[in-house]
Write an enzyme that holds these catalytic residues in place. Structure first.
Site, PDB file in Angstrom:
ATOM      1  N   GLU C  46       0.829  -1.195   0.000  1.00  0.00           N
ATOM      2  CA  GLU C  46       0.000   0.000   0.000  1.00  0.00           C
ATOM      3  C   GLU C  46       0.872   1.257   0.000  1.00  0.00           C
ATOM      4  OE1 GLU C  46      -3.361  -0.219  -0.339  1.00  0.00           O
ATOM      5  OE2 GLU C  46      -2.855  -2.334  -0.572  1.00  0.00           O
ATOM      6  N   LYS C 177      -7.731 -14.685  17.302  1.00  0.00           N
ATOM      7  CA  LYS C 177      -7.949 -14.234  15.929  1.00  0.00           C
ATOM      8  C   LYS C 177      -9.218 -13.412  15.748  1.00  0.00           C
ATOM      9  CE  LYS C 177      -4.254 -16.203  14.485  1.00  0.00           C
ATOM     10  NZ  LYS C 177      -4.075 -17.565  14.071  1.00  0.00           N
ATOM     11  N   ASP C 251       2.413 -13.753  13.002  1.00  0.00           N
ATOM     12  CA  ASP C 251       1.183 -14.247  12.378  1.00  0.00           C
ATOM     13  C   ASP C 251       0.291 -13.059  12.026  1.00  0.00           C
ATOM     14  OD1 ASP C 251      -1.119 -15.458  11.599  1.00  0.00           O
ATOM     15  OD2 ASP C 251      -1.318 -16.728  13.361  1.00  0.00           O
ATOM     16  N   HIS C 342      -2.215  11.340  -0.814  1.00  0.00           N
ATOM     17  CA  HIS C 342      -2.537  10.189  -1.644  1.00  0.00           C
ATOM     18  C   HIS C 342      -2.512  10.545  -3.124  1.00  0.00           C
ATOM     19  CE1 HIS C 342      -3.752   8.184   2.050  1.00  0.00           C
ATOM     20  NE2 HIS C 342      -3.749   7.068   1.357  1.00  0.00           N
TER      21      HIS C 342
END
Lengths: 359, 359, 359, 359
Positions: C46, C177, C251, C342
């Protein structure tokens, strides 16, 4: 006379409000504190409420009663402290968590019944939330923990090893008077659970539906609650709790925090229905608040029926009542007569009103 | 006689509950529906509540009053449908969302006042939650939308292009009687906001603290609520709403859903205090429920004071009252006299009680 | 060769994915475990991400660095047990909470590094959720606690005084998670906080805005998060954590649970800016997972820079990085150049791409 | 060369990160956009992940495949505006909600693909959150909506009938990069659902358990999630989504918002298993972000397999993958071999590592 009678309960007294009380039950319960058949005085102005809870109560009783258990108890006050830095905040938090005995001594100067049971500090940047957990005996305990926490704050002011910029007696971390996810991780007042098993035959006879359909409804309604973003998943805890709290002189604003929990229904191996409710935040007491007012005391006496009533038993009764309400509501939704009940009642009541007007 | 009078409000009537009513105010409000100075009848058994709200009300009034705005209104019933497959569910959802006119016609057979305003379907696997939004006019509207939704279900049964396995009148997606995050994205009853500006001098004189300290408290308390996992962040909406709902014949169980919202305090550029509250789920009406009972009607009359009171105005008054309560509570916490107020009151009341006993 | 290299990290290997790594920093931190200036390798696709975090890091460093503190640590596995009745469930829960020593012994047969630190049981009807908290040393620890909990389940099977119908190794109560409100009441991995003070001048020079405007933004954004129903309130924790987790062999699915927390900004008394972040669920380790893979190990080495890096220091670095990201993002939103950044970047990158294509 | 290749994806480039990719599948899906058998490239460093998802995928395929449906799409940017008063805020909100056409025109100057589809204003005191919903075509769309919202802000600055004190391009109400309850009421990216029916025999053969036990697990795990305060209830959406997002050049930080949803399991009338997942916030695109990088594009090509892949199909594939993961995980937890799988794999991998070292 009335003004004086209410002097400890209100200011700027202008008169009395009158609410009807209906009786729901009998409800048989085998709890750890409450045992026997109980009749619940419910104060409400909402038609169908008492009838619905009474139907659920009788269903449970006919099924042999419900079990109930008090699982935890305690009320938290959570003062907040603002420091200059995170380092100061962390040092204070470490110190405070070791002061349980000293804080308990400070608290004991304000109450003979309440006891400080735990101290936990949560650090957020240079802020500390200090959760003070109290056992509040027969009282719901909000005022008790306020005065005790104030004494602890004075002790902190005298002995803190770290200077703070600000201290506030309550920093909105206790869940007082609001639904909060935290209640499931801790307890708010009393945590209670109740369960019942209803045979297939009883479900058919009394609720005009089947356990399968009720289990199917539960799955949809549980996820409905999750999708709506509720805290816990349940149907109408608020209705019964508000009516019982009111009738029995409890603080009805606590319905905001008490009407949170879990309802679970499932099919049993023999084709019957298993139903359980769990409420982590029942805020009730048998002393203080409105419990000393005449009609409220009378309602408490009706509820206790078979003898003296402890706050723990009262909490278990709240769970049993909640269970009765869930079974009745879900039964009505599954039988398709939820709206019909309201409509019939509305019609019947219009007739009754006409009679009243004619009288 | 009493039994008959309450016939439309309760079943298994056994007697009357008596609660004291105190008066808080005056509270000046410039709302879109409510304008003028109001006195709030509050029914409670909790000492200090009326005094606290009255103090906040007078503070606001002295500061020139608060603004208020009704931002949205509507009540939802959310029937649920179980299908054989996701494909069936999706087809049904697509069909249902195009039936607003037909559903509105079906609903109109049950009510002259309510109107279906929107239909939205949420698909979850082979389940569909159908949110039916209604305008409920002067009623809080829970019963109105129940009967209307039942008529819509019959229309669906007759015309659905997709067969469902089960339909339930309410699948727990509407937020009825519970705090739900969904309220912020939609509305539950009436969404209202109120704001006030309090000068630095008034904060000092009436609350014995400073705007800086109140703004600091707000930051800590807002995050305190977030850490506790509350829906919205506020202090004691439940207290005032419960007392006002009770006094005015509203459904007090709705406190579970109404006592949710946002309180925001900040320092103004001129060193004063800006305070705002927003409540997305005010469930009130001027007809139905307990509004027709004698003492409740009398309280509504006291509240309306300067003339007729619409449900919209009543909702704005709820926001104004909530604002008063937040200012008073936060002021007390910042001045360090929150516990003191409770302690003094307790002492005073013990004396009062002794007098009562002696009398 | 590659297939073998990745054998302990993946199944059905088909090839390698290549991601660019950029460097953000330096970021000066004075933590309880991490101290010094750090450069953060961030893997992302990104655009603008590395630039934004680098800007925040440099701002903090220029302001003298940030403080950081590890506040708690531990990873939970939460097996679930289904009993015949609430009574059985309550009896089991009471028994299990007394077995910490025995359970710790069972757990110790599976790991030399992990340690069971606490056992807590939550009863819901006839179900029990057993929260087993572990200290996991240098590992993130999900596998460690899985194996340890499995050993505890075998111990329970052998010794339980109450028979259960079902036992499941994980009953979805641990927050594994997923974002969960429970993380604030407990901990998920490591709880860390970081803070910085930025002078008025630096805010103007580096962010082109004022502390007042950033504090105003914070109030609006904090309430924006509350209205949206987020857990905690923050801006972009996920961006930095995902890029750092990826680069350092952590992770990355844990971003779901780690990207939760509190950002707080306020004006200081001297007109500067105070900023703090708190993350209750940083799941990181310096061993296990992808930390042994070549490029991931190289990134860990870059990050550790000044010496060996403990899991605690890594957690504090996560907080410091999150703080850098919040300051940069909020600065851009306040200066009105968030979109411009951006757009400019997009334009510049289009040019770069053309050059690449031409090359 | 590499530096140039990554120029549009990163700043301060220092090198490449290498991750292994494994293949899970085949997974048969009958969606509204995705149809056929798919192989999923998953990038991860977590052992057992690919094997677990592959097992679930094959189970679904053997059962005849899963259905899937795209239910909604759109991405929101939510600028915030601060006014002097609630009255100004309410006036602005009323005006803005009528400007959809004008705002869409402004937005169209920044993008040929995106379209403004709705405008909604939320008033909180003197603040307004303006939710701008966009259709983003084949892109995930975060940058697209940022640039479009910036153009709308300029239009507002030029035409607003009410002056504001501050405007911010994003006020944290959109749910960007975070789990938010709001996603269920709206959509964040794409809302998708997938379902499968697995026969009793297949459950026994492939998962070594029974549909009854899996349904029982679901009830416990759903309530486990509710008690933990998760948004939605599910097991491991994050694992599969993170690995697929990574492999296919999606923004992996979006796992924070995408790994939210509902998993539902129940017993079917013929004794089999019904399973469904619903994800309200799948943020994926087939253009932009990392989709143009070589290895990521290769993975997208592997996934698309049978032809071109639209963003809608990609979203449905995410749901199908999530479903596979839930079935495999819950199957393992019910068969009692969840820990065993991890232990065996760990042992096997230790052997593999020794071989690598020896090589």
């Amino acid at each position: 006379m009335s003004r004086a009678r209410f002097a400890r309960n209100i200011e700027n007294y202008i008169g009395m409000l009158v609410l009807p009380v209906g009786l729901a039950g009998p409800l048989r319960i085998e709890g750890t504190a409450a045992r026997g058949e109980y009749h619940f005085p419910l104060a409400t102005t909402e038609a169908a409420l008492v009838a619905s809870y009474s139907r659920g109560a009788q269903l449970i009783t006919q099924a042999g009663g419900c079990a109930a258990a008090l699982l935890a108890e305690g009320v938290t006050r959570s003062p907040g402290f603002a420091f200059r830095s995170l380092a100061d905040a962390a040092r204070f938090a470490a110190w405070a968590e070791l002061q349980t005995a000293a804080f308990a001594a400070a608290a004991s100067t304000t109450t003979a019944h309440g006891k400080l049971t735990a101290v936990r500090a949560a650090v957020e940047g240079n802020h500390v939330y200090l959760d003070l957990d109290f056992f509040t005996d027969e009282a719901a305990g909000q005022n008790m923990v306020t005065l005790a926490a104030d004494a602890i704050l004075q002790d902190i002011a005298a002995r803190t090893p770290v200077r703070y910029r600000h201290a506030f007696l309550e920093a909105n971390h206790s869940g007082d008077k609001k639904a909060a996810a935290l209640a499931f991780a801790r307890v708010r007042g009393r945590r209670v659970s109740a369960e019942a098993r209803i045979s297939r035959t009883l479900v058919a006879e009394r609720l005009n539906t089947t356990p399968e359909r009720m289990a199917e409804y539960w799955r949809m309604a549980a996820i409905g609650g999750v999708l709506a973003g509720t805290i816990g998943v349940q149907g109408q805890f608020a209705n019964g709790l508000a009516a019982l709290y009111l009738a029995c002189g409890q603080d009805v604003a606590c319905v905001a925090e008490s009407a949170v929990g879990i309802t679970r229904l499932e099919l049993t191996e023999d084709g019957g229905l298993y139903a359980a409710v769990t409420l982590p935040g029942v805020m009730v007491g048998t002393v203080g608040g409105g419990t000393g007012l005449p009609s409220q005391r009378a309602c408490l006496d009706i509820l206790s029926g078979n003898g003296p009533l402890s706050a723990r038993a009262l909490a278990e009764l709240c769970a049993a009542l909640a269970l009765a309400g869930e079974l009745s509501l879900i039964g009505a939704l599954c039988a398709g007569d939820f709206a019909r009940a309201h409509a019939q009642r509305a019609r019947r009541l219009r007739l009754a009103r006409q009679e009243v007007c004619r009288a």
